[in-house]
Design a protein around this motif. Sequence first.
Motif, PDB file in Angstrom:
ATOM      1  N   VAL A  55       0.839  -1.207   0.000  1.00 35.28           N
ATOM      2  CA  VAL A  55       0.000   0.000   0.000  1.00 35.28           C
ATOM      3  C   VAL A  55       0.877   1.261   0.000  1.00 35.28           C
ATOM      4  CG1 VAL A  55      -1.751   1.308   1.288  1.00 35.28           C
ATOM      5  CG2 VAL A  55      -1.997  -1.159   1.028  1.00 35.28           C
ATOM      6  N   SER A  56       2.006   1.221   0.736  1.00 31.30           N
ATOM      7  CA  SER A  56       2.953   2.348   0.688  1.00 31.30           C
ATOM      8  C   SER A  56       3.387   2.614  -0.747  1.00 31.30           C
ATOM      9  CB  SER A  56       4.213   2.055   1.506  1.00 31.30           C
ATOM     10  OG  SER A  56       3.910   1.984   2.869  1.00 31.30           O
ATOM     11  N   GLY A  57       3.707   1.537  -1.464  1.00 31.27           N
ATOM     12  CA  GLY A  57       4.140   1.660  -2.853  1.00 31.27           C
ATOM     13  C   GLY A  57       3.022   2.163  -3.751  1.00 31.27           C
ATOM     14  N   LEU A  58       1.791   1.696  -3.498  1.00 27.52           N
ATOM     15  CA  LEU A  58       0.663   2.153  -4.319  1.00 27.52           C
ATOM     16  C   LEU A  58       0.431   3.656  -4.134  1.00 27.52           C
ATOM     17  CD1 LEU A  58      -1.926  -0.755  -3.878  1.00 27.52           C
ATOM     18  CD2 LEU A  58      -0.588  -0.179  -5.917  1.00 27.52           C
ATOM     19  N   ILE A  59       0.586   4.128  -2.891  1.00 29.97           N
ATOM     20  CA  ILE A  59       0.378   5.553  -2.617  1.00 29.97           C
ATOM     21  C   ILE A  59       1.368   6.397  -3.431  1.00 29.97           C
ATOM     22  CG2 ILE A  59       0.620   7.350  -0.838  1.00 29.97           C
ATOM     23  CD1 ILE A  59      -0.516   5.223   1.175  1.00 29.97           C
ATOM     24  N   THR A  60       2.658   6.027  -3.381  1.00 35.39           N
ATOM     25  CA  THR A  60       3.639   6.836  -4.124  1.00 35.39           C
ATOM     26  C   THR A  60       3.508   6.606  -5.633  1.00 35.39           C
ATOM     27  OG1 THR A  60       5.313   5.120  -3.713  1.00 35.39           O
ATOM     28  CG2 THR A  60       5.327   7.029  -2.259  1.00 35.39           C
ATOM     29  N   PHE A  61       3.055   5.412  -6.039  1.00 38.21           N
ATOM     30  CA  PHE A  61       2.902   5.152  -7.473  1.00 38.21           C
ATOM     31  C   PHE A  61       1.733   5.955  -8.060  1.00 38.21           C
ATOM     32  CE2 PHE A  61       1.317   2.541 -11.075  1.00 38.21           C
ATOM     33  CZ  PHE A  61       2.424   2.679 -11.900  1.00 38.21           C
ATOM     34  N   ILE A  62       0.611   5.968  -7.357  1.00 35.96           N
ATOM     35  CA  ILE A  62      -0.535   6.772  -7.818  1.00 35.96           C
ATOM     36  C   ILE A  62      -0.110   8.238  -7.896  1.00 35.96           C
ATOM     37  CG2 ILE A  62      -2.841   7.623  -7.179  1.00 35.96           C
ATOM     38  CD1 ILE A  62      -3.335   4.824  -5.909  1.00 35.96           C
ATOM     39  N   ALA A  63       0.648   8.681  -6.893  1.00 33.38           N
ATOM     40  CA  ALA A  63       1.126  10.069  -6.901  1.00 33.38           C
ATOM     41  C   ALA A  63       2.065  10.307  -8.079  1.00 33.38           C
ATOM     42  CB  ALA A  63       1.818  10.400  -5.582  1.00 33.38           C
ATOM     43  N   ALA A  64       2.963   9.350  -8.353  1.00 35.21           N
ATOM     44  CA  ALA A  64       3.912   9.525  -9.464  1.00 35.21           C
ATOM     45  C   ALA A  64       3.168   9.761 -10.770  1.00 35.21           C
ATOM     46  CB  ALA A  64       4.819   8.293  -9.578  1.00 35.21           C
ATOM     47  N   VAL A  65       2.135   8.953 -11.034  1.00 36.30           N
ATOM     48  CA  VAL A  65       1.375   9.106 -12.283  1.00 36.30           C
ATOM     49  C   VAL A  65       0.713  10.487 -12.316  1.00 36.30           C
ATOM     50  CG1 VAL A  65      -0.535   8.214 -13.658  1.00 36.30           C
ATOM     51  CG2 VAL A  65       1.002   6.619 -12.493  1.00 36.30           C
ATOM     52  N   HIS A  66       0.106  10.882 -11.208  1.00 32.33           N
ATOM     53  CA  HIS A  66      -0.531  12.211 -11.174  1.00 32.33           C
ATOM     54  C   HIS A  66       0.492  13.327 -11.326  1.00 32.33           C
ATOM     55  CE1 HIS A  66      -4.001   9.962  -9.726  1.00 32.33           C
ATOM     56  NE2 HIS A  66      -4.706  10.980 -10.151  1.00 32.33           N
ATOM     57  N   TYR A  67       1.694  13.133 -10.763  1.00 35.50           N
ATOM     58  CA  TYR A  67       2.721  14.175 -10.898  1.00 35.50           C
ATOM     59  C   TYR A  67       3.154  14.346 -12.350  1.00 35.50           C
ATOM     60  CZ  TYR A  67       3.350  16.030  -6.293  1.00 35.50           C
ATOM     61  OH  TYR A  67       3.144  16.727  -5.132  1.00 35.50           O
ATOM     62  N   PHE A  68       3.169  13.251 -13.107  1.00 33.62           N
ATOM     63  CA  PHE A  68       3.494  13.399 -14.533  1.00 33.62           C
ATOM     64  C   PHE A  68       2.449  14.268 -15.226  1.00 33.62           C
ATOM     65  CE2 PHE A  68       7.248  11.232 -15.850  1.00 33.62           C
ATOM     66  CZ  PHE A  68       7.553  10.391 -14.795  1.00 33.62           C
ATOM     67  N   TYR A  69       1.186  14.012 -14.913  1.00 32.76           N
ATOM     68  CA  TYR A  69       0.128  14.839 -15.504  1.00 32.76           C
ATOM     69  C   TYR A  69       0.207  16.283 -15.010  1.00 32.76           C
ATOM     70  CZ  TYR A  69      -2.416  10.961 -17.606  1.00 32.76           C
ATOM     71  OH  TYR A  69      -2.781   9.900 -18.392  1.00 32.76           O
ATOM     72  N   ASP A  88      -5.734  12.810  -7.249  1.00 28.85           N
ATOM     73  CA  ASP A  88      -4.630  12.133  -6.563  1.00 28.85           C
ATOM     74  C   ASP A  88      -4.967  11.956  -5.070  1.00 28.85           C
ATOM     75  OD1 ASP A  88      -2.343  11.645  -5.019  1.00 28.85           O
ATOM     76  OD2 ASP A  88      -1.032  12.897  -6.212  1.00 28.85           O
ATOM     77  N   TRP A  89      -5.345  13.042  -4.430  1.00 25.53           N
ATOM     78  CA  TRP A  89      -5.610  12.985  -2.985  1.00 25.53           C
ATOM     79  C   TRP A  89      -6.774  12.070  -2.629  1.00 25.53           C
ATOM     80  CZ3 TRP A  89      -5.307  18.907  -1.471  1.00 25.53           C
ATOM     81  CH2 TRP A  89      -3.965  19.320  -1.550  1.00 25.53           C
ATOM     82  N   ILE A  90      -7.827  12.101  -3.460  1.00 28.75           N
ATOM     83  CA  ILE A  90      -9.012  11.314  -3.099  1.00 28.75           C
ATOM     84  C   ILE A  90      -8.696   9.819  -3.195  1.00 28.75           C
ATOM     85  CG2 ILE A  90     -10.295  10.972  -5.272  1.00 28.75           C
ATOM     86  CD1 ILE A  90     -12.178  12.729  -2.686  1.00 28.75           C
ATOM     87  N   LEU A  91      -7.644   9.477  -3.937  1.00 29.56           N
ATOM     88  CA  LEU A  91      -7.210   8.078  -4.001  1.00 29.56           C
ATOM     89  C   LEU A  91      -6.173   7.766  -2.924  1.00 29.56           C
ATOM     90  CD1 LEU A  91      -6.785   7.853  -7.881  1.00 29.56           C
ATOM     91  CD2 LEU A  91      -8.630   6.859  -6.536  1.00 29.56           C
ATOM     92  N   THR A  92      -5.249   8.682  -2.696  1.00 31.48           N
ATOM     93  CA  THR A  92      -4.128   8.341  -1.807  1.00 31.48           C
ATOM     94  C   THR A  92      -4.436   8.574  -0.325  1.00 31.48           C
ATOM     95  OG1 THR A  92      -3.166  10.520  -2.279  1.00 31.48           O
ATOM     96  CG2 THR A  92      -2.304   8.656  -3.521  1.00 31.48           C
ATOM     97  N   VAL A  93      -5.224   9.590   0.019  1.00 28.04           N
ATOM     98  CA  VAL A  93      -5.488   9.834   1.445  1.00 28.04           C
ATOM     99  C   VAL A  93      -6.283   8.674   2.072  1.00 28.04           C
ATOM    100  CG1 VAL A  93      -6.510  11.410   3.143  1.00 28.04           C
ATOM    101  CG2 VAL A  93      -5.213  12.326   1.217  1.00 28.04           C
ATOM    102  N   PRO A  94      -7.342   8.163   1.420  1.00 28.78           N
ATOM    103  CA  PRO A  94      -7.986   6.966   1.983  1.00 28.78           C
ATOM    104  C   PRO A  94      -7.018   5.791   2.119  1.00 28.78           C
ATOM    105  CG  PRO A  94      -9.443   7.987   0.405  1.00 28.78           C
ATOM    106  CD  PRO A  94      -8.133   8.725   0.301  1.00 28.78           C
ATOM    107  N   LEU A  95      -6.050   5.670   1.199  1.00 29.24           N
ATOM    108  CA  LEU A  95      -5.078   4.586   1.335  1.00 29.24           C
ATOM    109  C   LEU A  95      -4.185   4.791   2.566  1.00 29.24           C
ATOM    110  CD1 LEU A  95      -3.988   3.813  -2.356  1.00 29.24           C
ATOM    111  CD2 LEU A  95      -5.251   2.325  -0.804  1.00 29.24           C
ATOM    112  N   MET A  96      -3.968   6.050   2.927  1.00 24.51           N
ATOM    113  CA  MET A  96      -3.204   6.300   4.151  1.00 24.51           C
ATOM    114  C   MET A  96      -4.029   5.895   5.369  1.00 24.51           C
ATOM    115  SD  MET A  96      -1.444   9.865   2.959  1.00 24.51           S
ATOM    116  CE  MET A  96       0.214   9.953   3.539  1.00 24.51           C
TER     117      MET A  96
END
Length: 241
Positions: A55-69, A88-96
């Motif tokens: 899940v740690s990896g998914l959080i930074t990976f989802i962020a990486a894709v959004h950062y490219f955009y 990005d946040w609506i996906l990653t904050v619940p994962l946190m």
Amino acid sequence: MTNIMLFPSLVAKLLPTDYVAFTFFVGCMAMMAASAFFFLSLNQFDRKWRTSVLVSGLITFIAAVHYFYMRDYWATFQESPTFFRYVDWILTVPLMCVEFYLILKVAGAKQGLLWKMIIYSIIMLVTGYFGEAVDPANAWIWGLVSGIAYFAIVYEIWLGEASKLAAAAGGDVLASHKILCWFVLVGWAIYPLGYMLGTDGWYTGILGKGNVDIAYNIADAINKIGFGLVIYTLALKSQKD
Ligand SMILES: *C/C=C(C)/C=C/C=C(C)/C=C/C1=C(C)CCCC1(C)C
């Protein structure tokens, strides 16, 4: 026709003084490197901890894709990519929130706790989006509602059910929970500060205006990568003893 028109560049030109673009660029690389680090470390963990590190990896990976955009959006329009930011946040904050739940499962955390935290975070982010993108004339009211939801999360982990579970778990779990609590109290507080720099409200006279993206980009790097490293370290430690 000139070459420029025949072969339009795929890369937008970045000015050396465009510090916002710089932080977007570094954000891409940092999130990508962190994802590779977490994913490639998965094999060394047993099943119980593998999900948390994944899940740690998914959080930074989802962020990486959004950062490219977002990097691209900024380079093209020189405008804040608010839409991608909030997706990005609506996906990653619940994962946190899932991370809190996963480490507290040893002490018997129930799914009700997870859903409560996810609902608080969705309220926090949806109202924040309204204040920034839909109804900026009332930014301070939306920000206030968002801030209340933020404090509900802070309360839950510092003093509520989650804190009691952490105390019951003790040891490394309690120590890591405490560090994550500090991330949420201090690291997450950068976001409302960025929001106040980027929107107009009673606070503008006090704080002035600033670039919201620099604040959000720094906060994301601290919170997403830092959070992940706390989980990674906890997994390593728990496996040793
Ligand atoms: C990885 C992304 C994270 C951890 C994002 C966290 C975002 C917040 C804690 C945002 C909070 C806000 C407020 C408390 C009030 C103003 C509006 C927000 C959404 C910026």
